[in-house]
Scaffold this motif. Structure first.
Motif, PDB file in Angstrom:
ATOM      1  N   ASP A  86       0.818  -1.211   0.000  1.00 33.85           N
ATOM      2  CA  ASP A  86       0.000   0.000   0.000  1.00 33.85           C
ATOM      3  C   ASP A  86       0.855   1.266   0.000  1.00 33.85           C
ATOM      4  OD1 ASP A  86       1.007   0.082   2.558  1.00 33.85           O
ATOM      5  OD2 ASP A  86      -0.943  -0.024   3.570  1.00 33.85           O
ATOM      6  N   GLY A  87       2.160   1.098  -0.150  1.00 37.31           N
ATOM      7  CA  GLY A  87       3.056   2.242  -0.197  1.00 37.31           C
ATOM      8  C   GLY A  87       3.624   2.645   1.142  1.00 37.31           C
ATOM      9  N   SER A  88       3.114   2.053   2.241  1.00 33.30           N
ATOM     10  CA  SER A  88       3.562   2.468   3.570  1.00 33.30           C
ATOM     11  C   SER A  88       4.757   1.666   4.073  1.00 33.30           C
ATOM     12  CB  SER A  88       2.409   2.321   4.571  1.00 33.30           C
ATOM     13  OG  SER A  88       2.017   0.955   4.690  1.00 33.30           O
ATOM     14  N   GLY A  89       5.065   0.555   3.429  1.00 34.12           N
ATOM     15  CA  GLY A  89       6.162  -0.293   3.880  1.00 34.12           C
ATOM     16  C   GLY A  89       7.518   0.216   3.428  1.00 34.12           C
ATOM     17  N   PRO A  90       8.578  -0.420   3.904  1.00 30.82           N
ATOM     18  CA  PRO A  90       9.932   0.037   3.538  1.00 30.82           C
ATOM     19  C   PRO A  90      10.220  -0.076   2.048  1.00 30.82           C
ATOM     20  CG  PRO A  90      10.002  -2.101   4.660  1.00 30.82           C
ATOM     21  CD  PRO A  90       8.605  -1.578   4.809  1.00 30.82           C
TER      22      PRO A  90
END
Length: 256
Positions: free
Chosen positions: A118-122
């Motif tokens: 979702d784009g929030s991970g590293p």
């Protein structure tokens, strides 16, 4: 060193695998929720089986937690996933009982979580290549197993994924046919995409159980009785292909 388990995933008509021995149930906790699996052996090969719709076919296709299911299989050490999908025929030449080894898909779903990213991970924003969504080597195993037991399976087919749980309209099936679809179902996507994202090899055997809406005699509605009758006639053939695939794998691993 213990071999990684072969993952088998199935839905309608395949909520259990009687061939599994040394069965053990497990609920796997994942960041996306729990997933229920069955561990066992088949021809002494370690297998992990996942019934998409849960115990007693209690989860409708649009509410299946596909992310938890695929993440659980990856976390359990599986590398290969062989899936079975029950479908309606978009191609009028396909009849109930026909089998296809899928090689592509079109996605008409609308509201499902489609990705682990979702784009929030590293890793940030990830765009996954799906030019070959179904693994060619795993597809070849399915086709070779089918040939060995004398079960005809079409080499290739496009799966049109719809949201469900309702059946598709005739107009939607015409659209799917224009897109090149051969069969329509409600569970193949995002499962195949998530497997790809998780680094799993994935292949799917599609069993036709009815003509899709508007295909064939458009005056006849689709009924669960019709689908269950086709499943009763064809389930043995599907299981025979899986049995041969597992037996071949077990033989190969026993010799290596």
């Amino acid at each position: 060193m213990t071999a990684p388990p072969l993952a088998l995933v199935a839905g309608t008509g395949f909520s259990d695998l009687d061939a599994l021995e040394d069965r053990r149930e497990q609920t796997v906790e994942t960041p996306f929720g729990p997933a229920r699996v069955t561990h066992g052996t088949w021809h002494d090969l370690p297998v992990v089986f996942l019934a998409r719709h849960g115990p007693g076919h209690s989860v409708p296709p649009h509410l299946v937690n596909y992310r938890a299911n695929v993440r659980a299989l990856a976390d359990l050490g599986a590398r290969d996933v062989v899936a079975v999908n029950v479908t309606g025929s978009v191609d009028p030449d396909l009849e109930p009982g026909d089998l296809l080894c899928l090689d592509d898909f079109v996605d008409f779903t609308k509201q499902r979580p489609l990705t682990f990213h979702d784009g929030s991970g590293p890793e940030g924003v990830v765009h996954t290549d799906v030019s070959t969504p179904y693994d060619p080597d795993l597809r070849r195993e399915i086709l070779d197993a089918a040939a060995a037991v004398g079960t005809p399976v079409r080499d290739g087919g496009v799966y049109a994924a719809f949201e469900g749980p309702r059946f598709e309209t005739a107009a939607e099936i015409r659209l799917a046919r224009l897109a090149g679809a051969d069969v329509a179902g409600m569970t193949g996507v995002p499962e195949v995409v998530l497997a790809r994202e998780a680094g799993l090899r994935y292949a799917a055997l599609s069993l036709v159980v009815n003509p899709a809406t508007g295909v064939g005699d458009a005056s006849e509605p689709i009924t669960m009785d019709e689908i269950e009758a086709a499943l009763a006639r064809s389930r043995t053939a599907v299981l025979a292909v899986l049995d041969e695939l597992v037996h071949t794998r077990a033989t190969f691993e026993g010799e290596s």
